[in-house]
Design an enzyme around this catalytic site. Structure first.
Site, PDB file in Angstrom:
ATOM      1  N   ASP A  12      10.561  -1.490 -17.432  1.00  0.00           N
ATOM      2  CA  ASP A  12       9.149  -1.444 -17.807  1.00  0.00           C
ATOM      3  C   ASP A  12       9.013  -1.025 -19.266  1.00  0.00           C
ATOM      4  O   ASP A  12       9.499   0.045 -19.660  1.00  0.00           O
ATOM      5  CB  ASP A  12       8.386  -0.423 -16.955  1.00  0.00           C
ATOM      6  CG  ASP A  12       8.133  -0.903 -15.532  1.00  0.00           C
ATOM      7  OD1 ASP A  12       8.451  -2.075 -15.232  1.00  0.00           O
ATOM      8  OD2 ASP A  12       7.619  -0.106 -14.737  1.00  0.00           O
ATOM      9  N   VAL A 219      -7.629   1.747  -1.121  1.00  0.00           N
ATOM     10  CA  VAL A 219      -8.888   1.690  -1.877  1.00  0.00           C
ATOM     11  C   VAL A 219      -8.893   2.741  -2.991  1.00  0.00           C
ATOM     12  O   VAL A 219      -9.874   3.445  -3.209  1.00  0.00           O
ATOM     13  CB  VAL A 219     -10.113   1.836  -0.948  1.00  0.00           C
ATOM     14  CG1 VAL A 219     -10.359   0.564  -0.179  1.00  0.00           C
ATOM     15  CG2 VAL A 219      -9.945   3.002   0.026  1.00  0.00           C
ATOM     16  N   GLY A 220      -7.774   2.861  -3.684  1.00  0.00           N
ATOM     17  CA  GLY A 220      -7.683   3.719  -4.854  1.00  0.00           C
ATOM     18  C   GLY A 220      -7.960   5.172  -4.544  1.00  0.00           C
ATOM     19  O   GLY A 220      -7.392   5.756  -3.610  1.00  0.00           O
ATOM     20  N   ALA A 221      -8.853   5.759  -5.317  1.00  0.00           N
ATOM     21  CA  ALA A 221      -9.159   7.185  -5.174  1.00  0.00           C
ATOM     22  C   ALA A 221      -9.805   7.519  -3.840  1.00  0.00           C
ATOM     23  O   ALA A 221      -9.857   8.689  -3.445  1.00  0.00           O
ATOM     24  CB  ALA A 221     -10.063   7.636  -6.312  1.00  0.00           C
ATOM     25  N   ASP A 250       2.889   1.392  -5.345  1.00  0.00           N
ATOM     26  CA  ASP A 250       4.284   1.376  -4.883  1.00  0.00           C
ATOM     27  C   ASP A 250       4.692   2.734  -4.332  1.00  0.00           C
ATOM     28  O   ASP A 250       5.457   2.818  -3.358  1.00  0.00           O
ATOM     29  CB  ASP A 250       5.208   0.978  -6.029  1.00  0.00           C
ATOM     30  CG  ASP A 250       4.928  -0.415  -6.546  1.00  0.00           C
ATOM     31  OD1 ASP A 250       4.468  -1.260  -5.749  1.00  0.00           O
ATOM     32  OD2 ASP A 250       5.156  -0.661  -7.744  1.00  0.00           O
ATOM     33  N   SER A 280       1.437  11.040  -7.898  1.00  0.00           N
ATOM     34  CA  SER A 280       2.022  10.195  -8.936  1.00  0.00           C
ATOM     35  C   SER A 280       1.052   9.891 -10.069  1.00  0.00           C
ATOM     36  O   SER A 280       1.480   9.689 -11.213  1.00  0.00           O
ATOM     37  CB  SER A 280       2.526   8.877  -8.327  1.00  0.00           C
ATOM     38  OG  SER A 280       1.465   7.979  -8.057  1.00  0.00           O
TER      39      SER A 280
END
Length: 299
Positions: A12, A219-221, A250, A280
């Site tokens: 990356d 759904v994210g947060a 991931d 993370s």
């Protein structure tokens, strides 16, 4: 108990900017770094850090970037005996992140593209008898299908990116893990109909009714939505200060796989996975941001 991850390995290139560039715009960067990545490798590392014994199946190039891609997996004790060295260069992802933690990503497959149906069939001894097999969308679609057919253990399919896999691959997934955009794409594969502007819970329930044994929509947060034959459960995420969301999905998949392999039911595993993923996003990068101790997980 073993988790086998069949998927991509990348180096990356991480770029930090104040604001993501618009089409045709040049912006000045704040910093750059090269780190290990790739959805498959990210998920393998997350599963290992979450406590699972993990074997990684994939390909790198015979170049310096290949050693970058393997570095943290090797340090964590992931079994790399099924990672082959290809003539193509190691896969590359260029990740640009702004001050709010939003990102844009360009991926060049490189050696990951060599992991076709024949290559994954050759590697089947490394994953076919694993207790749990994880596969994503960064391999050729025929390879994803071959993995799904060969896996004797529980199959986790993360349709990311949302590539046009065969419907029977999705119906083998237990669970299918997708975000909202990927959920809509999966539903179109299964039903031939556009999902429109439906809410994530509706998408998850429609995927289950279309024949997927269990579904997780992240759904994210807000955490995730889990749908099984026992019903629908909303799993909230801890609220944390977001620095960088790269690799959070991931992290979630790898942690979920580790807990399923340990024997947790899907809702229990999802509760752990949202905490792991939340940890993370408090740090920059993908693999370097993953918690090295479970004591670091937010409540």
């Amino acid at each position: 108990m073993t988790v086998a991850v069949v998927g991509s390995l990348n180096a990356d290139l991480l770029l930090r900017v104040a604001d993501l560039p618009r089409p045709g715009e040049t912006v000045l960067g704040i910093s750059s770094d090269t780190q290990p990545g790739g959805k498959g490798a990210n998920q393998a590392l997350a599963a290992r850090l979450a406590g699972a014994d993990v074997v990684m199946v994939g390909a790198i190039g015979d170049d310096a970037q290949g050693q970058v891609a393997l570095r943290l997996l090797r340090d964590a004790g992931v079994d790399l005996s099924a990672v082959r060295v290809d003539e193509l260069p190691t896969g590359l992802a260029v990740v640009t992140t702004d001050a709010d933690g939003e990102n844009s990503i360009v991926v060049v497959a490189g050696a990951n593209g060599s992991m076709d149906a024949d290559a994954v069939a050759e590697a089947a001894p490394a994953y076919a008898t694993a207790d749990l097999v994880v596969v994503q969308g960064e391999l050729p679609v025929e390879a994803v299908a071959a993995v799904a057919r060969a896996a004797a253990g529980r199959l986790v399919v993360n349709l990311a990116p949302a590539v046009p896999v065969a419907a029977d691959v999705l119906r083998r997934a237990d669970p299918l893990v997708v975000n909202e955009i990927e959920a809509a794409a999966a539903l179109e594969i299964l039903t031939g109909a556009s999902a429109g502007e439906e809410a994530p819970q509706v998408l998850a329930e429609r995927l289950h009714r279309a024949g997927v044994p269990s579904v997780v929509v992240t759904v994210g947060a807000d955490g995730c939505i889990v749908v099984t034959s026992g019903g629908t459960t909303q799993v909230p995420s801890p609220h944390v200060h977001v620095v960088d969301t790269v690799g959070a999905g991931d992290a979630y998949v790898g942690a979920l796989a580790a807990r399923l392999d340990r024997g947790d039911d899907l809702v229990e595993a999802a509760r752990f996975a949202v905490r792991f993923a939340a940890a993370s996003v408090r740090h920059h990068g993908a693999q370097p941001s993953y918690p090295r101790s479970l004591d670091e997980l937010p409540e």
